[in-house]
Design a protein around this motif. Structure first.
Motif, PDB file in Angstrom:
ATOM      1  N   GLN A  48       8.630  -3.169  -4.549  1.00  0.00           N
ATOM      2  CA  GLN A  48       7.235  -3.616  -4.680  1.00  0.00           C
ATOM      3  C   GLN A  48       6.316  -2.720  -3.848  1.00  0.00           C
ATOM      4  O   GLN A  48       5.257  -2.297  -4.311  1.00  0.00           O
ATOM      5  CB  GLN A  48       7.055  -5.084  -4.271  1.00  0.00           C
ATOM      6  CG  GLN A  48       5.604  -5.515  -4.390  1.00  0.00           C
ATOM      7  CD  GLN A  48       5.315  -7.019  -4.383  1.00  0.00           C
ATOM      8  OE1 GLN A  48       4.256  -7.440  -4.821  1.00  0.00           O
ATOM      9  NE2 GLN A  48       6.235  -7.829  -3.913  1.00  0.00           N
ATOM     10  N   ALA A  49       6.718  -2.409  -2.624  1.00  0.00           N
ATOM     11  CA  ALA A  49       5.899  -1.513  -1.794  1.00  0.00           C
ATOM     12  C   ALA A  49       5.773  -0.139  -2.447  1.00  0.00           C
ATOM     13  O   ALA A  49       4.690   0.457  -2.469  1.00  0.00           O
ATOM     14  CB  ALA A  49       6.513  -1.388  -0.396  1.00  0.00           C
ATOM     15  N   PHE A  85       3.027   0.402  -5.027  1.00  0.00           N
ATOM     16  CA  PHE A  85       1.687   0.713  -4.519  1.00  0.00           C
ATOM     17  C   PHE A  85       1.634   2.106  -3.901  1.00  0.00           C
ATOM     18  O   PHE A  85       0.591   2.751  -3.923  1.00  0.00           O
ATOM     19  CB  PHE A  85       1.241  -0.369  -3.530  1.00  0.00           C
ATOM     20  CG  PHE A  85       1.002  -1.693  -4.206  1.00  0.00           C
ATOM     21  CD1 PHE A  85      -0.195  -1.950  -4.850  1.00  0.00           C
ATOM     22  CD2 PHE A  85       1.992  -2.666  -4.256  1.00  0.00           C
ATOM     23  CE1 PHE A  85      -0.411  -3.156  -5.507  1.00  0.00           C
ATOM     24  CE2 PHE A  85       1.797  -3.877  -4.912  1.00  0.00           C
ATOM     25  CZ  PHE A  85       0.590  -4.123  -5.540  1.00  0.00           C
ATOM     26  N   ALA A 131      -7.806   2.752  -6.263  1.00  0.00           N
ATOM     27  CA  ALA A 131      -8.179   1.399  -5.850  1.00  0.00           C
ATOM     28  C   ALA A 131      -8.140   0.436  -7.036  1.00  0.00           C
ATOM     29  O   ALA A 131      -7.628  -0.685  -6.936  1.00  0.00           O
ATOM     30  CB  ALA A 131      -9.567   1.406  -5.216  1.00  0.00           C
ATOM     31  N   CYS A 145      -4.493  -0.270  -8.018  1.00  0.00           N
ATOM     32  CA  CYS A 145      -3.867  -1.184  -7.046  1.00  0.00           C
ATOM     33  C   CYS A 145      -4.362  -2.611  -7.243  1.00  0.00           C
ATOM     34  O   CYS A 145      -3.589  -3.571  -7.152  1.00  0.00           O
ATOM     35  CB  CYS A 145      -4.165  -0.735  -5.606  1.00  0.00           C
ATOM     36  SG  CYS A 145      -3.247   0.720  -5.087  1.00  0.00           S
ATOM     37  N   SER A 146      -5.654  -2.739  -7.503  1.00  0.00           N
ATOM     38  CA  SER A 146      -6.236  -4.063  -7.717  1.00  0.00           C
ATOM     39  C   SER A 146      -5.608  -4.752  -8.931  1.00  0.00           C
ATOM     40  O   SER A 146      -5.189  -5.912  -8.872  1.00  0.00           O
ATOM     41  CB  SER A 146      -7.749  -3.923  -7.902  1.00  0.00           C
ATOM     42  OG  SER A 146      -8.316  -5.159  -8.252  1.00  0.00           O
ATOM     43  N   ALA A 205      -1.814  -5.571  -8.114  1.00  0.00           N
ATOM     44  CA  ALA A 205      -1.605  -6.635  -7.127  1.00  0.00           C
ATOM     45  C   ALA A 205      -1.884  -8.002  -7.743  1.00  0.00           C
ATOM     46  O   ALA A 205      -1.118  -8.952  -7.547  1.00  0.00           O
ATOM     47  CB  ALA A 205      -2.506  -6.412  -5.909  1.00  0.00           C
ATOM     48  N   ARG A 206      -2.979  -8.096  -8.505  1.00  0.00           N
ATOM     49  CA  ARG A 206      -3.335  -9.379  -9.094  1.00  0.00           C
ATOM     50  C   ARG A 206      -2.326  -9.834 -10.154  1.00  0.00           C
ATOM     51  O   ARG A 206      -2.064 -11.023 -10.319  1.00  0.00           O
ATOM     52  CB  ARG A 206      -4.751  -9.330  -9.672  1.00  0.00           C
ATOM     53  CG  ARG A 206      -5.800  -9.493  -8.573  1.00  0.00           C
ATOM     54  CD  ARG A 206      -7.150  -8.891  -8.852  1.00  0.00           C
ATOM     55  NE  ARG A 206      -8.031  -9.039  -7.706  1.00  0.00           N
ATOM     56  CZ  ARG A 206      -7.959  -8.273  -6.598  1.00  0.00           C
ATOM     57  NH1 ARG A 206      -7.071  -7.304  -6.515  1.00  0.00           N
ATOM     58  NH2 ARG A 206      -8.772  -8.495  -5.580  1.00  0.00           N
ATOM     59  N   ALA A 210       0.895  -9.086 -10.173  1.00  0.00           N
ATOM     60  CA  ALA A 210       2.224  -9.317  -9.589  1.00  0.00           C
ATOM     61  C   ALA A 210       2.284 -10.576  -8.738  1.00  0.00           C
ATOM     62  O   ALA A 210       3.373 -11.113  -8.522  1.00  0.00           O
ATOM     63  CB  ALA A 210       2.626  -8.110  -8.728  1.00  0.00           C
ATOM     64  N   GLY A 211       1.150 -11.058  -8.273  1.00  0.00           N
ATOM     65  CA  GLY A 211       1.141 -12.059  -7.212  1.00  0.00           C
ATOM     66  C   GLY A 211       1.070 -13.503  -7.664  1.00  0.00           C
ATOM     67  O   GLY A 211       1.507 -13.862  -8.760  1.00  0.00           O
ATOM     68  N   HIS A 212       0.507 -14.330  -6.806  1.00  0.00           N
ATOM     69  CA  HIS A 212       0.496 -15.780  -6.998  1.00  0.00           C
ATOM     70  C   HIS A 212      -0.196 -16.199  -8.284  1.00  0.00           C
ATOM     71  O   HIS A 212       0.155 -17.205  -8.891  1.00  0.00           O
ATOM     72  CB  HIS A 212      -0.170 -16.461  -5.805  1.00  0.00           C
ATOM     73  CG  HIS A 212      -1.602 -16.079  -5.631  1.00  0.00           C
ATOM     74  ND1 HIS A 212      -2.631 -16.803  -6.173  1.00  0.00           N
ATOM     75  CD2 HIS A 212      -2.183 -15.019  -5.012  1.00  0.00           C
ATOM     76  CE1 HIS A 212      -3.773 -16.223  -5.872  1.00  0.00           C
ATOM     77  NE2 HIS A 212      -3.530 -15.130  -5.167  1.00  0.00           N
ATOM     78  N   ALA A 223       4.494 -13.886  -9.813  1.00  0.00           N
ATOM     79  CA  ALA A 223       5.155 -14.758  -8.836  1.00  0.00           C
ATOM     80  C   ALA A 223       4.764 -16.222  -9.069  1.00  0.00           C
ATOM     81  O   ALA A 223       5.611 -17.124  -8.944  1.00  0.00           O
ATOM     82  CB  ALA A 223       4.809 -14.323  -7.406  1.00  0.00           C
TER      83      ALA A 223
END
Lengths: 295, 295
Positions: A119-120, A123, A138, A141-142, A145-146, A148-150, A154
């Motif tokens: 995951q690191a 990015f 940027a 990444c935005s 991140a959105r 992949a996350g909550h 996930a």
């Protein structure tokens, strides 16, 4: 574009992608970590997400170096999620892409670390010192991140975890899969589009395409889980049924699930038509391949 | 700056940090995921990394909104690594910051997902739609990804995992800790510095400061592991010794480890003097607090 041209494009794209990924995933990471990471992500998988990034970038005439990095980053996120998913505390699966899962091959601790490091790395590959404009770094990444996350992958996994043995209605099932699988597939399309100068109209229509395709992918997954055997799938068939997980087949029935997949393909193609872009043939044929696949 | 002024600065910084973090970690994430994430990261911990970000930003006269986001992002990475570290397949620890570890409170699957989602959230908070210039977003993501991944924290964990029951020389031990703990502490300093207009000289000197402080932190950790009891530490004392892990105390002996901590503090302060910055008092006092802490 005919089927032969498309196959040629897919093959050339995959060759370039595998070479780029091989270059980016470190063989030299310490104490076996690099070996576990490479095992988990190289040399296997349909690579649908990378193809979506590259096709979407091509449709908007975008920067192919940035798109290749983006393709590697989404595949790293996808592959790490499979490593963690397969672990004993989650799905406890021993077979993936026709070979032992990462924790079977390297142990649970190393598999968890490999997933974390992947995951690191996703990015890291989006933020090279040179070659991608900082504003695009940027933005990529935005988006990643959105997805992949909550609020994306996930979060979908958490709903999945909580849903075992429960009855879900189609709305809840759709929300779970939108997050769990759909959002990252859609992000793949959006990251490709971010690499070029897409209009607001084209960007919105590509988002609609990605949403329909993402859902179609999961519906077809659920169909294949009950209609194919493990050898063809390269993973354990009938798994969701055995785990008493709600699926499109268990909620809608097999025939209605097949009809839904066709309807979503039509929605995806209608969205492509609404982009106003000159050549969306790769994206269109990728939608066909998602619905018509047999593994 | 006297000790009272420093304490006041720490308290004000921590208050602002806790409020920002509370605001950024979603209570509403689905199926208990948000609850697990908040349990893992809110209301506990020394918050050394956020304080380093904020102090470093203040030293270069940087953008405080960006620095607060960066402070939250490094703490999210640190907290997720603790959640995964504590799991049965890693250190199998049941107590952290004086309360049950996340997998004890929420189950292993939810703890793994919460950690995964916290890593994604770290990059999400660095890439807001507005408020941080895109080039700074990209720089912060780059620093964070490199410090969290195979070449930093995750790589250090892999060495740690492979070192149990082995004799390590001081060079290997130092490399392990540099990656495992030092790189993220150093990245905290660098992310703070990135929020302002630091000269090349100042940036390099701050990197040296971060490296010395990061190593000092680990040396002191190893000392406290054998000299303090669990109640003071808020986690299981004597753990490394019991697990037969090499530490600075086991490799150097207690007295030499204490001398090394003092030497590293002096190196950190010398680096601060070399920055050429007008006011590095917060960073200097943070180095003192790292070496003099009792938990």
């Amino acid at each position: 574009m005919n089927a032969q041209d498309f196959d040629r494009w897919v093959q050339a794209s995959l060759n370039a992608f595998e070479a780029a990924l091989d270059d980016l995933v470190p063989a030299g990471a310490p104490a076996g970590l690099g070996e576990a990471m490479r095992y988990a992500v190289l040399g296997g998988g349909k690579r649908l997400r990378p193809l979506l990034v590259l096709a979407s970038c091509a449709a908007v005439g975008g920067d192919s170096f940035a798109a290749m990095r983006a393709a590697c980053s989404v595949e790293l996120i996808h592959a790490y999620s499979l490593v963690h998913d397969d672990m004993p505390c989650m799905d406890d699966d021993v077979m993936r892409r026709g070979k032992p899962t990462t924790h079977v091959a390297f142990g649970e601790a190393q598999a968890m670390l490999a997933g974390d490091a992947m995951q690191a790395l996703a990015f890291e590959v989006l933020t090279p010192d040179t070659g991608i404009a900082p504003a695009l770094q940027a933005r990529l990444c935005s988006l990643l991140a959105r997805s992949a996350g909550h609020d994306g992958m996930a979060g979908g996994q958490a709903i999945d975890l909580a849903s075992i043995g429960k009855q879900l209605d189609e709305v809840t099932l759709r929300d779970m899969h939108r997050r769990k699988t759909g959002v990252l597939l859609q992000a793949s399309v959006m990251m490709g589009a971010a690499c070029g100068p897409a209009s607001t109209q084209a960007t919105q229509a590509l988002a609609d395409y990605g949403a329909a395709l993402g859902l179609a992918f999961q519906v077809v997954d659920d169909i294949l889980d009950v209609t194919q055997d493990s050898t063809v799938l390269g993973k354990t068939a009938g798994k969701d049924q055995d785990a008493n997980k709600p699926t499109y087949v268990s909620v809608l029935g097999l025939e209605a699930a097949r009809a839904l997949a066709q309807q979503l393909r039509a929605e995806a193609k209608a969205a492509l038509a609404a982009t106003g872009l000159a050549d969306v043939s790769h994206l269109s044929l990728l939608a066909d391949s998602v619905v018509e696949r047999d593994n």
